[in-house]
Design an enzyme around this catalytic site. Sequence first.
Site, PDB file in Angstrom:
ATOM      1  N   GLY A   1      34.591   9.758 -43.040  1.00 24.97           N
ATOM      2  CA  GLY A   1      34.747   8.352 -43.423  1.00 24.97           C
ATOM      3  C   GLY A   1      35.996   8.040 -44.224  1.00 24.97           C
TER       4      GLY A   1
ATOM      5  N   ASP B   1      38.947   5.927 -24.942  1.00 25.71           N
ATOM      6  CA  ASP B   1      40.312   5.969 -25.479  1.00 25.71           C
ATOM      7  C   ASP B   1      41.312   5.298 -24.532  1.00 25.71           C
ATOM      8  OD1 ASP B   1      39.345   7.446 -27.664  1.00 25.71           O
ATOM      9  OD2 ASP B   1      39.648   9.348 -26.627  1.00 25.71           O
TER      10      ASP B   1
ATOM     11  N   SER C   1      47.078   5.909 -32.701  1.00 24.53           N
ATOM     12  CA  SER C   1      46.943   4.667 -31.940  1.00 24.53           C
ATOM     13  C   SER C   1      45.703   3.921 -32.395  1.00 24.53           C
ATOM     14  CB  SER C   1      46.775   4.954 -30.440  1.00 24.53           C
ATOM     15  OG  SER C   1      47.828   5.742 -29.951  1.00 24.53           O
TER      16      SER C   1
ATOM     17  N   ASN D   1      39.249   0.824 -32.086  1.00 29.34           N
ATOM     18  CA  ASN D   1      39.050   2.256 -32.300  1.00 29.34           C
ATOM     19  C   ASN D   1      40.376   2.856 -32.766  1.00 29.34           C
ATOM     20  OD1 ASN D   1      37.696   4.798 -32.230  1.00 29.34           O
ATOM     21  ND2 ASN D   1      38.782   5.246 -30.314  1.00 29.34           N
TER      22      ASN D   1
ATOM     23  N   HIS E   1      42.597   6.425 -32.915  1.00 33.00           N
ATOM     24  CA  HIS E   1      42.652   7.708 -32.217  1.00 33.00           C
ATOM     25  C   HIS E   1      43.892   8.487 -32.680  1.00 33.00           C
ATOM     26  CE1 HIS E   1      41.765  10.510 -29.017  1.00 33.00           C
ATOM     27  NE2 HIS E   1      43.060  10.550 -28.777  1.00 33.00           N
TER      28      HIS E   1
HETATM   29  C1  GRF Z   1      40.206  10.170 -37.357  1.00 27.69           C
HETATM   30  O1  GRF Z   1      41.206  11.131 -37.213  1.00 27.69           O
HETATM   31  C2  GRF Z   1      40.203   9.211 -36.200  1.00 27.69           C
HETATM   32  O2  GRF Z   1      41.451   9.058 -35.604  1.00 27.69           O
HETATM   33  C3  GRF Z   1      39.248   9.853 -35.230  1.00 27.69           C
HETATM   34  O3  GRF Z   1      38.256  10.452 -36.034  1.00 27.69           O
HETATM   35  C4  GRF Z   1      38.806  10.798 -37.304  1.00 27.69           C
HETATM   36  C5  GRF Z   1      37.890  10.252 -38.340  1.00 27.69           C
HETATM   37  O4  GRF Z   1      38.202  10.682 -39.633  1.00 27.69           O
HETATM   38  N1  GRF Z   1      38.715   8.873 -34.303  1.00 27.69           N
HETATM   39  P1  GRF Z   1      37.482  10.018 -40.881  1.00 27.69           P
HETATM   40  O5  GRF Z   1      35.966  10.194 -40.683  1.00 27.69           O
HETATM   41  O6  GRF Z   1      37.852   8.576 -40.935  1.00 27.69           O
HETATM   42  O7  GRF Z   1      37.958  10.791 -42.064  1.00 27.69           O
END
Ligand code: GRF
Length: 205
Positions: free
Chosen positions: A18, A151, A142, A113, A115
């Site tokens: 998170g 994605d 992204s 989202n 990524h």
């Molecule tokens: C992030 O790197 C995001 O790009 C991917 O999942 C990861 C989540 O990290 N979708 P966090 O839980 O926000 O620390």
Amino acid sequence: MAGVSSQKRLAVFCSGSGSNFEALAKAGRRGRLGTRIVVMVCDRPDAFAVVRANRYGIPAALLEPKAFGSREAHERAIVEMLKKFRVDLVALAGYMRIVGAQILRAYPGKILNIHPSLLPSFKGAHAVRDALEYGVKITGVSVHLATEELDGGPVILQEAVRVLPADTEESLLKRIHAVEHKIYPEAVRLLARGIKVKGRVIKTK
Ligand code: GRF
């Protein structure tokens, strides 16, 4: 009506640490999100994101898939909950489930989202490792609209991150996270302000 904020209401979906949720919450506190986070939706009781939500006084709604008979029933419950919180926009932040038709249909063009690659390169759950193994010298972050293609939705913001010769997955991920925490709040603000989507191309105001 007096006293009623016109700010859009945001739900953030998490499954793990998170850290992006926290970046959004921090930006919200500083009045830099253009929206108000009204709920954090989580599918795992042990997710650290729940602890972060508590710290920020943001309600955490835990909906574990195993408590529901099917994926459809799980998604239906999520949509009901989003309606209860009068959610306008959704930000997926490390949510490790595929968001299906029920949720997408309830919030068309309203779900972001994030990524950890420069899409359309390195889709999927191991983007950072895949980029390192491929040997690219530049990767990045992204933020895109969630669609039925994993994605694969139109990109709203991207930023590059250089891959250094000595990088490990951990060191690269650290720099990618730093960029994520900077651009995700910005992307949420852009979506809240209003976007136009033409084919795959997003125009922001
Ligand atoms: C992030 O790197 C995001 O790009 C991917 O999942 C990861 C989540 O990290 N979708 P966090 O839980 O926000 O620390």
